[in-house]
Design a protein around this motif. Structure first.
Motif, short mmCIF file in Angstrom:
data_model
loop_
_atom_site.label_atom_id
_atom_site.label_comp_id
_atom_site.label_asym_id
_atom_site.label_seq_id
_atom_site.Cartn_x
_atom_site.Cartn_y
_atom_site.Cartn_z
N VAL A 118 57.04 46.54 15.71
CA VAL A 118 58.10 46.88 16.65
C VAL A 118 59.33 47.40 15.90
O VAL A 118 59.56 47.04 14.75
N ARG A 119 60.07 48.28 16.57
CA ARG A 119 61.35 48.74 16.02
C ARG A 119 62.44 47.72 16.33
O ARG A 119 63.35 47.50 15.54
N SER A 120 62.35 47.17 17.51
CA SER A 120 63.24 46.11 17.99
C SER A 120 62.43 45.33 19.01
O SER A 120 61.37 45.81 19.43
N PRO A 121 62.87 44.15 19.41
CA PRO A 121 62.07 43.38 20.36
C PRO A 121 61.71 44.22 21.59
O PRO A 121 62.56 44.82 22.23
N GLY A 122 60.41 44.32 21.85
CA GLY A 122 59.93 45.06 23.01
C GLY A 122 59.73 46.55 22.80
O GLY A 122 59.17 47.23 23.65
N ASP A 123 60.16 47.10 21.67
CA ASP A 123 60.03 48.53 21.38
C ASP A 123 58.90 48.72 20.36
O ASP A 123 59.13 48.71 19.15
N VAL A 124 57.69 48.87 20.87
CA VAL A 124 56.50 48.94 20.02
C VAL A 124 56.42 50.31 19.34
O VAL A 124 56.49 51.35 20.00
N LEU A 125 56.27 50.28 18.02
CA LEU A 125 56.07 51.49 17.23
C LEU A 125 54.58 51.80 17.10
O LEU A 125 54.17 52.94 17.21
N GLY A 126 53.78 50.76 16.87
CA GLY A 126 52.34 50.97 16.72
C GLY A 126 51.61 49.68 16.48
O GLY A 126 52.20 48.59 16.48
N THR A 127 50.29 49.81 16.29
CA THR A 127 49.44 48.65 16.06
C THR A 127 48.41 48.98 14.99
O THR A 127 48.12 50.15 14.73
N TRP A 128 47.88 47.94 14.37
CA TRP A 128 46.77 48.06 13.44
C TRP A 128 46.03 46.74 13.42
O TRP A 128 46.54 45.73 13.92
N HIS A 129 44.81 46.75 12.90
CA HIS A 129 44.09 45.49 12.74
C HIS A 129 43.24 45.52 11.48
O HIS A 129 43.00 46.58 10.90
N ALA A 130 42.84 44.33 11.07
CA ALA A 130 41.94 44.14 9.93
C ALA A 130 40.95 43.04 10.29
O ALA A 130 41.36 41.96 10.72
N ASP A 131 39.68 43.32 10.16
CA ASP A 131 38.66 42.33 10.47
C ASP A 131 38.58 41.27 9.38
O ASP A 131 38.78 41.57 8.20
N GLY A 132 38.28 40.06 9.79
CA GLY A 132 38.15 38.97 8.84
C GLY A 132 37.09 39.26 7.78
O GLY A 132 37.26 38.92 6.60
N SER A 133 36.01 39.92 8.18
CA SER A 133 34.94 40.23 7.23
C SER A 133 35.43 41.20 6.15
O SER A 133 34.94 41.16 5.01
N TRP A 134 36.39 42.06 6.47
CA TRP A 134 36.92 42.99 5.47
C TRP A 134 37.63 42.23 4.35
O TRP A 134 37.50 42.58 3.19
N PHE A 135 38.41 41.21 4.75
CA PHE A 135 39.08 40.38 3.74
C PHE A 135 38.03 39.72 2.84
O PHE A 135 38.17 39.70 1.63
N GLU A 136 37.00 39.16 3.47
CA GLU A 136 35.96 38.47 2.71
C GLU A 136 35.23 39.43 1.78
O GLU A 136 34.93 39.08 0.63
N GLU A 137 34.93 40.64 2.26
CA GLU A 137 34.26 41.63 1.42
C GLU A 137 35.15 42.05 0.24
O GLU A 137 34.65 42.23 -0.87
N LEU A 138 36.42 42.20 0.48
CA LEU A 138 37.35 42.56 -0.59
C LEU A 138 37.42 41.46 -1.64
O LEU A 138 37.29 41.71 -2.84
N ILE A 139 37.61 40.24 -1.19
CA ILE A 139 37.72 39.10 -2.11
C ILE A 139 36.43 38.89 -2.88
O ILE A 139 36.44 38.50 -4.04
N GLY A 140 35.29 39.19 -2.24
CA GLY A 140 33.99 39.05 -2.88
C GLY A 140 33.58 40.27 -3.69
O GLY A 140 32.44 40.35 -4.14
N TYR A 141 34.50 41.22 -3.87
CA TYR A 141 34.25 42.44 -4.65
C TYR A 141 33.10 43.28 -4.07
O TYR A 141 32.43 44.00 -4.80
#
Length: 131
Positions: free
Chosen positions: A74-97
């Motif tokens: 958000v730019r300010s409360p209620g003023d959404v600039l954008g969104t993104w997400h990351a799956d839990g499996s992506w974190f696990e794959e990264l950490i597991g090389y």
């Protein structure tokens, strides 16, 4: 330490990485809302990186169990600039090389979307084009 206690520590970690946390809702997915320090037309990619590094560092230290993260910027409360997400499996794959940092980043950036209202407001109108 229970799962909720581990999630409660996510907010101070994000703040220590310079993320202005507005809200963190634990669970799967982890809902994160943060105020950008770069209130332009697009979500700042380095800021996404800082948020992700905070979570990766916690996961590598076995202080956070990776789950899907759904972020609202958000730019300010209620003023959404954008969104993104990351799956839990992506974190696990990264950490597991299993994947590289570049692959992880590419996956996250592929989920990035900007608020349509913000994009429309930033686009020049016909009269501005003629000037």
């Amino acid at each position: 330490m229970t799962g909720d206690e581990r999630t409660n520590e996510v907010e101070p970690t994000l703040r220590s990485y310079g993320i202005s946390v507005e809200a963190v809702e634990p669970g799967d997915p982890l809902q994160l809302t943060y105020m950008t320090a770069f209130p332009g037309r697009e979500v700042h990619r380095a800021e996404i990186g800082r948020a992700l590094n905070a979570l990766i560092d916690r996961a590598e230290a076995d202080a956070w169990d990776p789950v899907r993260v759904e972020a609202t910027v958000v730019r300010s409360p209620g003023d959404v600039l954008g969104t993104w997400h990351a799956d839990g499996s992506w974190f696990e794959e990264l950490i597991g090389y299993e994947i590289s940092e570049t692959e992880f980043s590419s996956r996250v950036l592929a989920t990035l979307s900007h608020d349509d209202d913000a994009a429309a407001a930033a686009a020049p109108t016909e009269s501005e084009d003629e000037a």
